[in-house]
Design a protein around this motif. Structure first.
Motif, PDB file in Angstrom:
ATOM      1  N   UNK A 160      -3.920  -9.605   2.804  1.00 26.93           N
ATOM      2  CA  UNK A 160      -2.897  -9.284   3.783  1.00 26.93           C
ATOM      3  C   UNK A 160      -2.290 -10.707   4.053  1.00 26.93           C
ATOM      4  N   UNK A 161      -2.870 -11.774   4.021  1.00 23.94           N
ATOM      5  CA  UNK A 161      -2.010 -12.847   4.495  1.00 23.94           C
ATOM      6  C   UNK A 161      -1.481 -12.997   3.087  1.00 23.94           C
ATOM      7  N   UNK A 162      -1.750 -13.102   2.029  1.00 20.90           N
ATOM      8  CA  UNK A 162      -1.603 -13.503   0.859  1.00 20.90           C
ATOM      9  C   UNK A 162      -0.058 -12.534   0.780  1.00 20.90           C
ATOM     10  N   UNK A 163       0.472 -11.234   0.906  1.00 21.92           N
ATOM     11  CA  UNK A 163       0.863 -10.405   0.514  1.00 21.92           C
ATOM     12  C   UNK A 163       2.178 -10.511   1.817  1.00 21.92           C
ATOM     13  N   UNK A 164       1.818 -11.145   2.728  1.00 18.40           N
ATOM     14  CA  UNK A 164       2.345 -11.396   3.588  1.00 18.40           C
ATOM     15  C   UNK A 164       3.525 -12.954   3.279  1.00 18.40           C
ATOM     16  N   UNK A 165       3.023 -13.705   2.687  1.00 21.04           N
ATOM     17  CA  UNK A 165       3.012 -15.062   2.486  1.00 21.04           C
ATOM     18  C   UNK A 165       4.277 -14.606   1.068  1.00 21.04           C
ATOM     19  N   UNK A 166       3.627 -14.253  -0.287  1.00 22.00           N
ATOM     20  CA  UNK A 166       4.214 -13.626  -0.960  1.00 22.00           C
ATOM     21  C   UNK A 166       5.747 -13.171  -0.807  1.00 22.00           C
ATOM     22  N   UNK A 167       5.843 -12.263   0.042  1.00 23.68           N
ATOM     23  CA  UNK A 167       6.932 -11.697   0.856  1.00 23.68           C
ATOM     24  C   UNK A 167       7.915 -12.181   1.250  1.00 23.68           C
ATOM     25  N   UNK A 168       7.482 -13.928   2.112  1.00 25.48           N
ATOM     26  CA  UNK A 168       8.392 -13.881   2.613  1.00 25.48           C
ATOM     27  C   UNK A 168       8.298 -15.619   1.901  1.00 25.48           C
ATOM     28  N   UNK A 169       7.778 -15.900   1.203  1.00 27.14           N
ATOM     29  CA  UNK A 169       7.677 -17.177   0.503  1.00 27.14           C
ATOM     30  C   UNK A 169       7.319 -18.080   1.438  1.00 27.14           C
ATOM     31  N   UNK A 170       6.718 -17.933   2.520  1.00 28.90           N
ATOM     32  CA  UNK A 170       5.913 -18.602   3.168  1.00 28.90           C
ATOM     33  C   UNK A 170       5.303 -18.192   4.825  1.00 28.90           C
ATOM     34  N   UNK A 171       5.188 -18.913   5.424  1.00 28.57           N
ATOM     35  CA  UNK A 171       3.823 -18.338   6.165  1.00 28.57           C
ATOM     36  C   UNK A 171       4.473 -19.642   7.832  1.00 28.57           C
ATOM     37  N   UNK A 172       4.490 -19.689   8.567  1.00 31.49           N
ATOM     38  CA  UNK A 172       4.558 -20.147   9.587  1.00 31.49           C
ATOM     39  C   UNK A 172       3.813 -20.136  11.064  1.00 31.49           C
ATOM     40  N   UNK A 173       4.010 -19.355  11.742  1.00 26.53           N
ATOM     41  CA  UNK A 173       2.670 -18.716  12.616  1.00 26.53           C
ATOM     42  C   UNK A 173       2.150 -17.633  12.437  1.00 26.53           C
ATOM     43  N   UNK A 174       0.745 -17.919  13.396  1.00 30.55           N
ATOM     44  CA  UNK A 174      -0.223 -16.621  13.267  1.00 30.55           C
ATOM     45  C   UNK A 174      -0.432 -16.403  14.802  1.00 30.55           C
ATOM     46  N   UNK A 175      -0.461 -15.345  14.441  1.00 29.25           N
ATOM     47  CA  UNK A 175      -0.787 -14.551  16.142  1.00 29.25           C
ATOM     48  C   UNK A 175      -1.797 -13.650  15.704  1.00 29.25           C
ATOM     49  N   UNK A 176      -3.245 -14.217  16.281  1.00 26.34           N
ATOM     50  CA  UNK A 176      -3.935 -13.427  16.141  1.00 26.34           C
ATOM     51  C   UNK A 176      -4.152 -12.643  17.505  1.00 26.34           C
ATOM     52  N   UNK A 177      -3.671 -11.553  17.686  1.00 21.96           N
ATOM     53  CA  UNK A 177      -3.811 -10.913  18.744  1.00 21.96           C
ATOM     54  C   UNK A 177      -4.438  -9.357  18.567  1.00 21.96           C
ATOM     55  N   UNK A 178      -5.355  -8.845  17.452  1.00 20.95           N
ATOM     56  CA  UNK A 178      -6.299  -7.775  17.194  1.00 20.95           C
ATOM     57  C   UNK A 178      -7.542  -8.246  18.134  1.00 20.95           C
ATOM     58  N   UNK A 179      -8.198  -6.979  18.702  1.00 20.38           N
ATOM     59  CA  UNK A 179      -8.890  -7.205  19.354  1.00 20.38           C
ATOM     60  C   UNK A 179      -9.320  -5.372  19.406  1.00 20.38           C
ATOM     61  N   UNK A 180     -10.651  -5.689  20.653  1.00 20.71           N
ATOM     62  CA  UNK A 180     -11.066  -4.360  20.835  1.00 20.71           C
ATOM     63  C   UNK A 180     -11.925  -4.845  22.645  1.00 20.71           C
ATOM     64  N   UNK A 181     -12.067  -3.889  23.210  1.00 22.93           N
ATOM     65  CA  UNK A 181     -12.724  -4.094  24.527  1.00 22.93           C
ATOM     66  C   UNK A 181     -13.591  -4.097  24.760  1.00 22.93           C
ATOM     67  N   UNK A 182     -14.464  -3.869  25.751  1.00 28.54           N
ATOM     68  CA  UNK A 182     -16.093  -3.432  25.777  1.00 28.54           C
ATOM     69  C   UNK A 182     -16.220  -3.411  28.098  1.00 28.54           C
TER      70      UNK A 182
END
Length: 250
Positions: free
Chosen positions: A63-85
């Motif tokens: 997925x990361x490679x697909x995003x970078x290829x689509x946009x021709x670059x990658x500048x910002x990563x927001x690590x938001x995914x998570x689960x509760x407990x």
């Protein structure tokens, strides 16, 4: 008129709903190209939706490679995914501890690790991790979740130290209890949802749940190229819960 994030590309994990969706929408509004990485497809027509499981390294890398290829670059990563407990240390099995830590902590490692080769090529590289008030305040019935978010806070600082000289800034946001679908489901499972909501509202000094948009605003500040001297820090978006000790209202 040029916007703050014009020409920049971002990925937001867990961006199909809740805080992640608010972050993605705010980044788009500020001019960024955004890919949402989630198990669920984003309903927003303004983002690129990519299926990714942060618990699976191959899925993340694809997925990361697909995003970078689509946009021709990658500048910002927001690590938001998570689960509760929920629960004390007695209430979750070893398997559940491993599962939550794998998603909430190692999941961020997988995403950032896959993104690093692209971020190193950016002149505005930033990683923002979604942490929690649970990392800095002892909350009842949240032992496992708190441990995972404490690890995220420490991880953020370590990453900031490791990658500063590569021009990559790393920070995190610490939301209080936010008005999200996950919290809504948690409330709905209680015997008296209305009473539980009142209790959560009262726990935060400003007397209400935090909005997803308020968290997104803090994320955009940390991700912005204007914040070039901000790294290795956290911003509490919690209505004062972390720092304030107010006297009861008479």
């Amino acid at each position: 008129m040029a916007q703050e994030f014009d020409g920049l590309a971002a990925i937001v994990t867990g961006g199909a709903s809740g805080i992640g969706a608010a972050i993605a929408a705010e980044l788009v509004a500020a001019g960024a190209s955004v890919a949402v990485l989630d198990l669920t497809e984003s309903v927003s027509p303004d983002v690129t939706s990519l299926r990714a499981d942060v618990g699976d390294d191959a899925s993340v890398r694809e997925a990361v490679v697909a995003a970078a290829e689509r946009f021709g670059r990658l500048d910002i990563v927001v690590n938001n995914a998570g689960i509760g407990a929920q629960g004390t240390i007695e209430d979750n099995t070893d398997a559940e501890w491993a599962r939550v830590l794998d998603i909430n902590v190692v999941g961020m490692v997988r995403v950032a690790r896959a993104a690093l080769p692209f971020l190193r090529q950016s002149r505005a590289a930033a990683i923002v991790n979604t942490c929690s008030i649970a990392a800095t305040a002892g909350l009842p019935q949240r032992a496992l979740y708190s441990a995972s978010k404490g690890a995220v806070l420490a991880l953020t600082q370590a990453m900031a130290a490791d990658h500063l000289h590569e021009g990559i800034r790393v920070n995190c946001v610490n939301p209080g209890t936010a008005d999200t679908p996950w919290v809504g489901r948690l409330l709905a499972s209680q015997v008296d949802p209305a009473a539980e909501r009142r209790a959560l509202n009262a726990r935060q000094p400003h007397g209400r749940l935090v909005s997803a948009q308020e968290v997104a605003g803090a994320v955009l500040y940390l991700a912005s190229p204007r914040s070039g001297s901000t790294t290795g820090t956290s911003i509490a978006v919690d209505g004062g819960m972390q720092a304030l000790r107010l006297r009861p209202v008479q």
